[in-house]
Design an enzyme around this catalytic site. Structure first.
Site, PDB file in Angstrom:
ATOM      1  N   SER A 181       3.201  -2.282  10.756  1.00 25.49           N
ATOM      2  CA  SER A 181       4.677  -2.237  10.589  1.00 25.49           C
ATOM      3  C   SER A 181       5.246  -3.653  10.368  1.00 25.49           C
ATOM      4  O   SER A 181       6.344  -3.741  11.246  1.00 25.49           O
ATOM      5  CB  SER A 181       4.999  -1.619  12.201  1.00 25.49           C
ATOM      6  OG  SER A 181       4.758  -0.262  12.371  1.00 25.49           O
TER       7      SER A 181
ATOM      8  N   GLU B 119      -7.020   4.463   7.517  1.00 29.00           N
ATOM      9  CA  GLU B 119      -6.841   6.018   7.436  1.00 29.00           C
ATOM     10  C   GLU B 119      -8.086   6.501   6.931  1.00 29.00           C
ATOM     11  O   GLU B 119      -8.465   7.783   7.142  1.00 29.00           O
ATOM     12  CB  GLU B 119      -5.547   6.248   6.533  1.00 29.00           C
ATOM     13  CG  GLU B 119      -4.558   6.006   7.633  1.00 29.00           C
ATOM     14  CD  GLU B 119      -2.932   5.521   6.824  1.00 29.00           C
ATOM     15  OE1 GLU B 119      -3.206   5.475   5.348  1.00 29.00           O
ATOM     16  OE2 GLU B 119      -2.264   4.811   7.388  1.00 29.00           O
TER      17      GLU B 119
ATOM     18  N   ASN C 262       0.796  -1.218   0.001  1.00 25.59           N
ATOM     19  CA  ASN C 262      -0.132  -0.120   0.102  1.00 25.59           C
ATOM     20  C   ASN C 262       0.794   1.278   0.008  1.00 25.59           C
ATOM     21  O   ASN C 262       1.519   1.564   1.020  1.00 25.59           O
ATOM     22  CB  ASN C 262      -0.914  -0.126   1.144  1.00 25.59           C
ATOM     23  CG  ASN C 262      -1.708   1.149   1.331  1.00 25.59           C
ATOM     24  OD1 ASN C 262      -1.760   2.162   0.465  1.00 25.59           O
ATOM     25  ND2 ASN C 262      -2.327   1.196   2.615  1.00 25.59           N
TER      26      ASN C 262
ATOM     27  N   GLU D 262      -5.565  -5.002  10.638  1.00 28.74           N
ATOM     28  CA  GLU D 262      -4.543  -3.999  10.806  1.00 28.74           C
ATOM     29  C   GLU D 262      -4.900  -3.517  12.033  1.00 28.74           C
ATOM     30  O   GLU D 262      -5.765  -2.464  12.094  1.00 28.74           O
ATOM     31  CB  GLU D 262      -4.696  -3.003   9.621  1.00 28.74           C
ATOM     32  CG  GLU D 262      -4.348  -3.426   8.379  1.00 28.74           C
ATOM     33  CD  GLU D 262      -3.745  -2.542   7.302  1.00 28.74           C
ATOM     34  OE1 GLU D 262      -2.647  -2.744   6.877  1.00 28.74           O
ATOM     35  OE2 GLU D 262      -4.193  -1.586   7.263  1.00 28.74           O
TER      36      GLU D 262
ATOM     37  N   GLY E 242       2.235   2.266  10.749  1.00 25.19           N
ATOM     38  CA  GLY E 242       3.190   3.197  10.865  1.00 25.19           C
ATOM     39  C   GLY E 242       3.803   3.627  11.808  1.00 25.19           C
ATOM     40  O   GLY E 242       4.432   4.940  12.113  1.00 25.19           O
TER      41      GLY E 242
ATOM     42  N   LYS F  38       0.096   4.219  -0.161  1.00 27.89           N
ATOM     43  CA  LYS F  38      -0.670   5.299   0.332  1.00 27.89           C
ATOM     44  C   LYS F  38      -0.386   6.772  -0.577  1.00 27.89           C
ATOM     45  O   LYS F  38      -0.136   6.703  -1.787  1.00 27.89           O
ATOM     46  CB  LYS F  38      -0.126   5.845   1.677  1.00 27.89           C
ATOM     47  CG  LYS F  38      -0.214   4.397   2.527  1.00 27.89           C
ATOM     48  CD  LYS F  38       0.168   4.882   4.111  1.00 27.89           C
ATOM     49  CE  LYS F  38       0.168   3.248   4.747  1.00 27.89           C
ATOM     50  NZ  LYS F  38      -0.295   3.652   6.074  1.00 27.89           N
TER      51      LYS F  38
ATOM     52  N   HIS G 204      -9.628   0.798   4.493  1.00 28.28           N
ATOM     53  CA  HIS G 204      -8.635   1.069   5.516  1.00 28.28           C
ATOM     54  C   HIS G 204      -8.652   2.278   6.640  1.00 28.28           C
ATOM     55  O   HIS G 204      -9.629   3.010   6.621  1.00 28.28           O
ATOM     56  CB  HIS G 204      -7.268   1.843   4.364  1.00 28.28           C
ATOM     57  CG  HIS G 204      -6.126   1.777   5.159  1.00 28.28           C
ATOM     58  ND1 HIS G 204      -5.585   2.567   5.986  1.00 28.28           N
ATOM     59  CD2 HIS G 204      -4.900   1.063   4.771  1.00 28.28           C
ATOM     60  CE1 HIS G 204      -4.347   2.407   6.406  1.00 28.28           C
ATOM     61  NE2 HIS G 204      -3.954   1.554   5.818  1.00 28.28           N
TER      62      HIS G 204
HETATM   63  C1  PEP Z   1      -0.938  -0.043   6.090  1.00 29.15           C
HETATM   64  O1  PEP Z   1      -1.032   1.315   5.890  1.00 29.15           O
HETATM   65  O2  PEP Z   1      -1.606  -0.802   5.435  1.00 29.15           O
HETATM   66  C2  PEP Z   1       0.168  -0.324   6.828  1.00 29.15           C
HETATM   67  C3  PEP Z   1       0.170  -1.410   7.442  1.00 29.15           C
HETATM   68  O3  PEP Z   1       1.344   0.644   6.964  1.00 29.15           O
HETATM   69  P1  PEP Z   1       2.625   0.157   7.750  1.00 29.15           P
HETATM   70  O4  PEP Z   1       3.225  -1.049   7.082  1.00 29.15           O
HETATM   71  O5  PEP Z   1       3.575   1.387   7.640  1.00 29.15           O
HETATM   72  O6  PEP Z   1       2.169   0.195   9.046  1.00 29.15           O
END
Ligand code: PEP
Length: 256
Positions: free
Chosen positions: A215, A99, A11, A169, A175, A13, A97
């Protein structure tokens, strides 16, 4: 060995201009374009979907979007529809997601409309669910995940269910560098699979891929990917750099 093929989805983003996306996708295809043991999906921003689509064409790397609108067309300024994504040969779309839930007010009902529209247009939804830190600390993780999962899947038929991908998630791990422990992740993944079995039956639940996101990086991926119900990763930060993305795919190959 699992019956489910592992899936690693990047992803990107709101990162990478078109020229940068071109470079990254070319590097990924050069390194991973013939991998078939693990399914690989890259999800660039809308502005580089077409560019990246041309690069991955003919390779085993698939193309995904990060969002879409449920309607096929109309007066929805700034939005992009499933048929538009299909016309650019996208095969997957990330929906719900955290976000989008947090910054754009997306509800389970709205996300559900997108899931149904994606399926109708032969796009595989990657439906994201996950709790915030406050929700985990108050002991409501499973309740939150259940509400998001059931709300997102309303009206999905048994026939279509196996093509849906779920991404667990935990919001507090996205992040932040904080990763759920393997036990925390596996517990929620197993819970999601049990809910899928209740909705669609066990045979279909065994086919649905459930990704971990938050992460994930080459150093922690092997342990996470070794868990019984963790079928891959939805990767943010570590998908923006060729080396770490390739290493994550290699970890999935080793765990298959
Ligand atoms: C994501 O936004 O789907 C995600 C898992 O981000 P990160 O790997 O940076 O935590």
């Amino acid at each position: 060995m699992s019956l489910r093929k592992k899936l690693i989805a990047g992803n990107w983003k709101m990162n990478k201009t078109s020229p940068d996306a071109l470079t990254l996708s070319k590097e990924i295809v050069a390194e991973l374009g013939k991998v078939i043991d693990v399914e690989i999906v890259v999800c660039p921003p809308f502005t580089s979907i077409e560019t990246v689509g041309k690069v991955v064409d003919g390779s085993s790397v698939k193309l995904g979007a990060q969002n879409m609108h449920p309607e096929a067309s109309g007066a929805y300024t700034g939005e992009v529809s499933a048929p538009m994504l299909r016309a650019l040969f996208a095969t997957h779309v990330i929906l719900g997601h955290s976000e989008r839930r947090a910054y754009f007010g997306e509800t389970d009902a709205f996300i559900n409309k997108k899931v149904l529209a994606a399926i109708k247009n032969q796009l595989k939804p990657i439906l994201c669910v996950g709790e915030t830190l406050a929700e985990r600390e108050s002991g409501s993780t499973l309740k939150v995940v259940q509400t998001q999962l059931e709300g997102g899947l309303v009206g999905v038929s048994k026939d279509d269910a196996a093509s849906v991908v779920i991404a667990y998630e935990p919001v507090w791990a996205i992040g932040t560098g904080k990763v759920a422990t393997t036990e925390q992740a596996q517990e929620v993944h197993a819970f999601i699979r049990s809910l899928l079995a209740k909705i669609f039956g066990d045979a279909i639940a065994q086919k649905v891929r459930i990704l971990y996101g938050g992460s994930m990086k080459p150093s922690n991926a092997p342990e996470l990917l070794a868990q019984k119900d963790i079928d891959g990763g939805l990767i943010g930060g570590a998908a923006l750099e060729t080396r770490s993305f390739v290493d994550l795919v290699n970890a999935a190959i080793a765990a298959k």
